[in-house]
Design an enzyme around this catalytic site. Structure first.
Site, PDB file in Angstrom:
ATOM      1  N   HIS A   1     -10.654   4.099 -13.642  1.00 23.81           N
ATOM      2  CA  HIS A   1     -11.866   4.245 -14.450  1.00 23.81           C
ATOM      3  C   HIS A   1     -12.795   5.327 -13.925  1.00 23.81           C
ATOM      4  CE1 HIS A   1     -10.764   0.153 -16.021  1.00 23.81           C
ATOM      5  NE2 HIS A   1     -11.054   0.800 -17.123  1.00 23.81           N
TER       6      HIS A   1
ATOM      7  N   HIS B   1     -18.215   0.657 -21.388  1.00 26.95           N
ATOM      8  CA  HIS B   1     -17.783   2.053 -21.390  1.00 26.95           C
ATOM      9  C   HIS B   1     -18.983   2.926 -21.764  1.00 26.95           C
ATOM     10  CE1 HIS B   1     -13.544   0.470 -21.836  1.00 26.95           C
ATOM     11  NE2 HIS B   1     -13.405   1.384 -20.904  1.00 26.95           N
TER      12      HIS B   1
ATOM     13  N   LYS C   1     -26.706   0.610 -26.111  1.00 27.17           N
ATOM     14  CA  LYS C   1     -25.354   0.046 -26.059  1.00 27.17           C
ATOM     15  C   LYS C   1     -25.451  -1.461 -26.254  1.00 27.17           C
ATOM     16  CE  LYS C   1     -21.857   1.215 -23.755  1.00 27.17           C
ATOM     17  NZ  LYS C   1     -21.084   1.605 -24.969  1.00 27.17           N
TER      18      LYS C   1
END
Length: 657
Positions: free
Chosen positions: A168, A536, A530
């Protein structure tokens, strides 16, 4: 016959909808020749919430399987003998809990715990930097990781309790040097935590080191990526010997699994992704001395939505063709003695050592999280990557060059994209409520009390968690109990406040921002939000950075906000436009909620734009809710998006006037 090396484990990262549907998928993939399982959990499970928690709305079963209790775990592995399986579980903040559920399920199957094989990712540091599914502050999170390491070293000797995940980091924009340095700094922080605890001395600490594994990424520059893996092997050996005095060859072996890069998968001409995935796989398989122990490949169409069984089969067959039809496994390391490879490996090692020394001087990886150093570095490197694509300096076939294309028969027709059925969430909640009603309430209360005491008193969390699993405690109850003891945490965003003056191609957009700001009497204010549990944050961060560089005033508070919090921020900050970033597939219910709340607050005049992996039919639905514009991965030109936003604010100002 020529002697052949044993191939790596073949995995497919999978799980969605329900435990029953995921179990069918696992058994089907195993029948096709997959040799290990890799479990994807949904976001409520990853962040310690039950499926009926308000924050779980719209997220249940979307990016993985919901596991709320032992019954779900039992269903997930029905008919799969855990004593014979190698299972990887992508779980971090709640790794101790999901491992406890796994052990409880194995106990029910009569499996010998010493035979359980697999990995819990359990890498909380990269969660603060990239993926965002953290729960607790760094100190107690590291303590939970330490507890699982100590427990498994004693009772599950074939289990990897900690999977240092640089995957990631690359998805968040890390360069090869940053991926090397940040991942190794992470591993050092974990091992230092174990060593300071005094719970693993002498030979036991050697066993701890020997069970640390890595999970890496491999991008398109596959020569550099292969050299990165050789550098990882050498640097890990140096750290084991020089820092920890580990001399046993087996204990200091660099063991890693890999999923190749998903960041580079394109929505445009997605069939090109097949070649990208193949080339990236070569980076982690060609060099015998740095070959992956396990490989899982994304599907070619993951930039469009959830892959179907056929799409996953295609990726599995790619591995099998390489392992069994070629002569790759019949040779030693084909790069030994190469001057070019040796030069590149040494360059990467030298630069990674310098970065490691800088992080060490700050006090280590945890300190470099709390002061936002590593997060800022990732945001900045990702910004440079995106700008290079926008300017055409980094060629992406089908995106910024050779964009002319034929219609693809692979992406058309009914069922081209797998979607999670609408009723999955309600059905999961009904099962959860029935589970709660059927439990022994006294056993539940006693198990939770014991868990809380262990957390408060610093005792190992694993045994009480296994007792909780067997008593029927839910994921949300475990999470709530530890939240009460440890508290919660919001990591730094890495998005600075000062605008960069050297960004190319922004002059016209800046003029537009200035003109519209003068027209409305103050600087354009842009709220980037978000909603839900999607961690993410790369896209949201880059939008926030570019909007700031254009001269807008940006409000960005990070991940995991409720629709109510976003609407409240819009009200309090008097924003001119709202941008919502959602990549988990939960865009329809979350956006609907935000739009309803804006209308209820009398804020329906604030235009809303949405970004994410959004199918065309969902785009129509979002615009039906009142959304002004929708952006998907094909909209890679951030300057154009900024110009759109300026025009949207301008039109709204003219309408209001």
């Amino acid at each position: 016959m020529v002697a052949r090396d044993k191939p790596w484990l073949f995995r497919t990262y999978a799980g969605h909808s329900t435990a029953t549907e995921s179990n069918k998928l696992y058994r089907s993939n195993l029948a096709k020749g997959q040799t290990g399982l890799s479990v994807a959990f949904d976001l409520p499970t990853q962040t310690g919430y039950d499926s009926d928690h308000p924050l779980a709305r719209g997220e249940v079963g979307k990016v993985g399987v919901p596991i709320s209790h032992l019954g779900d775990m039992r269903t997930l592995f029905d008919g799969i003998p855990l004593a014979e399986m190698n299972t990887s579980m992508t779980i971090n903040a709640c790794a101790a809990w999901l491992l406890s559920l796994y052990i409880a399920t194995a106990d029910e199957q009569g499996a010998d715990r010493t035979k359980l094989q697999g990995t819990t990712q359990n890498d909380i540091i990269k969660e603060y930097l990239s993926r965002g599914t953290y729960v607790f502050p760094p100190a107690p999170s590291m303590r939970l990781t330490k507890d699982t390491i100590i427990f498994t070293t004693e009772y599950l000797p074939r289990w990897n309790p900690m999977n240092v995940c640089s995957y990631h980091l690359q998805e968040a924009g890390a360069t090869p040097v940053q991926e090397l340095a940040f991942a190794l700094a992470n591993a050092i922080a974990i091992l230092d935590t174990v060593k300071r605890s005094g719970e693993a001395e002498g030979k036991v600490f050697g066993e701890v080191v020997g069970r640390i594994s890595f999970f890496v990424n491999a991008g398109m520059r596959f020569i550099t990526e292969m050299c990165k893996m050789r550098a990882f092997v050498d640097l890990w050996d140096e750290i084991c010997v020089n820092r920890y005095g580990i001399t046993d060859a087996k204990q200091k072996l660099f063991r890693y699994g890999v999923q190749v890069n998903s960041l580079g998968l394109t929505e445009q001409q997605p069939e090109n992704n097949v070649y990208r995935i193949l080339l990236e796989m070569l980076a982690v398989t060609l060099s015998k001395g740095a070959r992956a122990r396990a490989v899982q490949l994304p599907a070619w169409n993951e930039a469009l939505g959830l892959p179907r069984s056929f799409d996953q089969q295609w990726s599995l067959r790619m591995q099998q063709v390489l392992a069994y039809e070629t002569d790759l496994l019949e040779y030693g390391d084909i790069f030994d003695g190469s001057i070019e490879i040796a030069r590149k490996v040494e360059q990467l090692k030298e630069e990674a050592r310098a970065e490691l020394a800088q992080i060490d001087a700050m006090g280590g990886a945890v300190a470099a999280i709390e002061n936002s150093y590593m997060k800022q570095q990732l945001v900045e490197s990702n910004t440079r990557r995106l700008e290079a694509i926008e300017r055409g300096e980094q060629v992406v076939v089908g995106v910024n060059r050779w964009t002319e294309t034929e219609p693809s028969p692979l992406t058309t027709g009914e069922g081209a994209i797998l979607t999670v059925p609408e009723g999955v969430e309600a059905e999961q909640i009904a099962r959860l409520q029935a589970w709660r009603e059927a439990r022994d309430s006294k056993a539940v209360a006693a198990a939770l009390a014991a868990l809380k005491s262990a957390a408060q008193e610093g005792r190992n969390i694993m045994e009480p968690s296994i007792v909780c699993a067997k008593a029927g405690i839910t994921t949300g109850e475990w999470g709530t109990c530890l939240r009460e003891v440890f508290g919660e945490y919001r990591a730094p965003t890495g998005v600075g406040r000062a605008a960069r003056v050297d960004t190319q191609g922004l002059d016209e957009v800046r003029k537009g921002v200035d003109a519209v700001s003068e027209k409305i009497g103050r600087r354009i204010k842009f709220l980037v939000g978000k909603p839900g549990l999607d961690g993410h944050s790369n896209g949201a961060e880059q939008i926030a950075v570019r909007a700031r560089d254009c001269g807008m005033e940006v409000v960005y508070e990070g991940i995991r906000l409720t629709p109510a919090e976003i609407v409240n921020a819009a009200l309090e900050e008097s924003v001119h436009v709202i941008g919502l970033s959602i990549l988990s597939g939960s865009h329809v219910p979350l956006v609907r909620d935000v739009m309803d709340r804006l209308r209820a607050e009398g804020l329906s005049d604030i235009p809303v734009v949405v970004g994410g992996i959004i199918p065309p039919e969902d785009e129509v639905q979002l615009k039906g809710f009142g959304v002004t514009a929708v952006y998907t991965p094909k909209n890679f030109e951030l300057n154009r998006i900024m110009a759109d936003i300026v025009a949207i604010v301008d039109r709204q100002a003219q309408k209001a006037a």
